[in-house]
Design an enzyme around this catalytic site. Structure first.
Site, PDB file in Angstrom:
ATOM      1  CG  ASP A 153     -34.077 -57.000  25.634  1.00 52.49           C
ATOM      2  OD1 ASP A 153     -34.439 -57.353  24.491  1.00 52.49           O
ATOM      3  OD2 ASP A 153     -33.590 -55.884  25.868  1.00 52.49           O
ATOM      4  CG  HIS A 163     -33.535 -55.754  21.370  1.00 56.63           C
ATOM      5  ND1 HIS A 163     -33.719 -55.503  22.713  1.00 56.63           N
ATOM      6  CD2 HIS A 163     -33.291 -54.558  20.791  1.00 56.63           C
ATOM      7  CE1 HIS A 163     -33.618 -54.201  22.939  1.00 56.63           C
ATOM      8  NE2 HIS A 163     -33.359 -53.604  21.787  1.00 56.63           N
ATOM      9  CB  SER A 223     -32.234 -50.715  22.806  1.00 57.34           C
ATOM     10  OG  SER A 223     -33.628 -50.848  22.774  1.00 57.34           O
TER      11      SER A 223
END
Length: 420
Positions: A164, A198, A347
């Site tokens: 990620d 994120h 996600s």
């Protein structure tokens, strides 16, 4: 209730972790070509320990000369390279003057006998949309009876590779949860990755510390994370972006590190190199969890890849592969500024399922990677018609995985059933 939760989040949030923008892949990657050259088996070469001295090994220098010659012959420049020993390859990034030239070079290089394979660079995007104060607000905590499951499995001994953007390892709810950190965007050899939005949010849902009187509890709070930065965000915010090369480097590292779970909260076009690496990861025992892309008609890659645990956030449409349903709205999690916030999107649905898979692998260490999907929820046979995502019954998943009843059990059953 929602505004009260937001107020509590604001009060809990604090500190500042500055995420610096990264420009390593800001150029137009449509000009990039990935060139694969065959490499001898790792055990037969002086670069077997490639992570340390790969670029100084004689074999690599010879292959690099070939790559430079091929690049020059097609009017391109050799930008960088990385070993892919899981596939017996070296991967080189060549840069053409424009996208059309890159496309022509791919077609020409495919017929060169020195080339194992060649493809265009592709782009991938993130798919965002107890004693811990915010635990009661965690949808999976209630739906999956995590309080009961954590009495039998917490993810201890399980390594989850989070491929990620960067993770804020110093966050109070993530401190000590990361066993290793690597940056495959800014520097091939960087041991620490810059913190970004994120990746930090995904990591918290998987493995935030439990019982520390702070924030949330991850689905698998005793799992250990490999923080593998293969995606980047402008100023640490917005949708995270990745590409074939950065993701391939991170997948290779996850394979070498023997990660039992690999989380891919991202989506993009089908990709040959990444497909091959995902297959090797699963063959070597890893469960690969990926987010369904709600923008893609086929659910996107890698969620659509055979054998991958695909996770959707709603059951509104049928998919041409087996997918699982997980909470995806108003999820409290760790934030890059050292606090906590609400997130939503597939996600984060995928991140929670990665945590649940870590619990299953803790409770049933012999559970084969290929059996993980059947443990989560039995589904239609391969080749059947499209179907809507399957709801996960975590208690039933534990029973199917082998350790017996762990939650939602009658007292008599609890006394008779062996526990982990």
């Amino acid at each position: 209730m929602r505004w009260l939760l937001l107020l509590l989040l604001a009060l809990l949030s604090g500190g500042a972790l500055a995420a610096q923008p990264d420009a390593s892949y800001d150029h137009d990657t449509s000009r990039d070509v990935l060139l694969m050259l065959r490499a001898p088996a790792a055990h037969a070469t002086p670069e077997a320990g490639y992570i340390g001295d790969y670029r100084n090994a004689p074999g690599h220098k010879a292959r690099a000369r070939i790559a430079r010659k091929l690049a020059a012959a097609h009017g391109m420049a050799l930008r960088t390279d990385w070993p892919m020993p899981a596939l017996g390859l070296d991967c080189y990034v060549l840069e053409a003057k424009d996208a059309q030239s890159a496309e022509q070079a791919v077609a020409s290089l495919a017929s060169d006998p020195r080339v194992e394979s060649v493809q265009s660079m592709q782009r991938f995007d993130s798919l965002a949309a107890g004693q811990d104060p915010l635990y009661p607000a965690q949808p999976a905590g209630v739906a999956w009876k995590l309080d009961e499951l954590h009495a039998f499995a917490t993810g201890r001994g399980v390594t989850v590779a989070v491929i990620d953007s960067g993770i804020a390892a110093s966050h109070a709810d993530l401190r000590g949860q990361i066993s290793e950190s690597r940056d495959f965007v800014a520097d091939d050899n960087a041991r620490r990755a810059i913190p970004e939005t994120h990746g930090t949010e995904v990591a918290g849902l998987i493995a935030a510390r439990a019982g520390n009187a702070l924030g949330i509890a991850g689905v698998a709070p005793d799992a250990r994370l490999l923080a593998l930065r293969a995606c980047w965000q402008a100023n640490g915010k917005g949708r995270a972006q990745c590409n074939t090369f950065t993701l391939a480097k991170a997948l290779q590292f996850a394979i070498d590190s023997r990660a039992q779970v690999i989380n891919l909260s991202l989506g993009g076009p089908r990709d040959v190199l990444l497909s091959r690496l995902v297959d090797v990861a699963m063959q070597r025992g890893a469960a690969v969890v990926a987010a369904v892309d709600p923008r893609a008609a086929d659910g996107g890659f890698p969620a659509s890849h055979p054998g991958v645990v695909a996770v959707a956030g709603d059951a509104s449409r049928a998919l041409p592969f087996r997918a699982f349903l997980a909470p995806a709205d108003a999820l409290p999690t760790t934030t890059v500024d050292g606090g906590w916030g609400l997130v939503g999107g597939t996600s984060f649905a995928a991140a929670q399922v990665s945590g649940l898979v870590a619990l299953l692998r803790d409770a049933a260490p012999r559970l084969r990677s290929a059996a993980v999907r059947d443990a989560l929820a039995p589904g239609p046979a391969l080749g059947s018609a499209a179907a809507r995502p399957l709801s996960i019954d975590a208690c039933a998943a534990f029973a199917r995985a082998g350790p017996g009843c762990a939650c939602g059990c009658r007292l008599a059953d609890a006394q008779e059933t062996p526990r982990h």
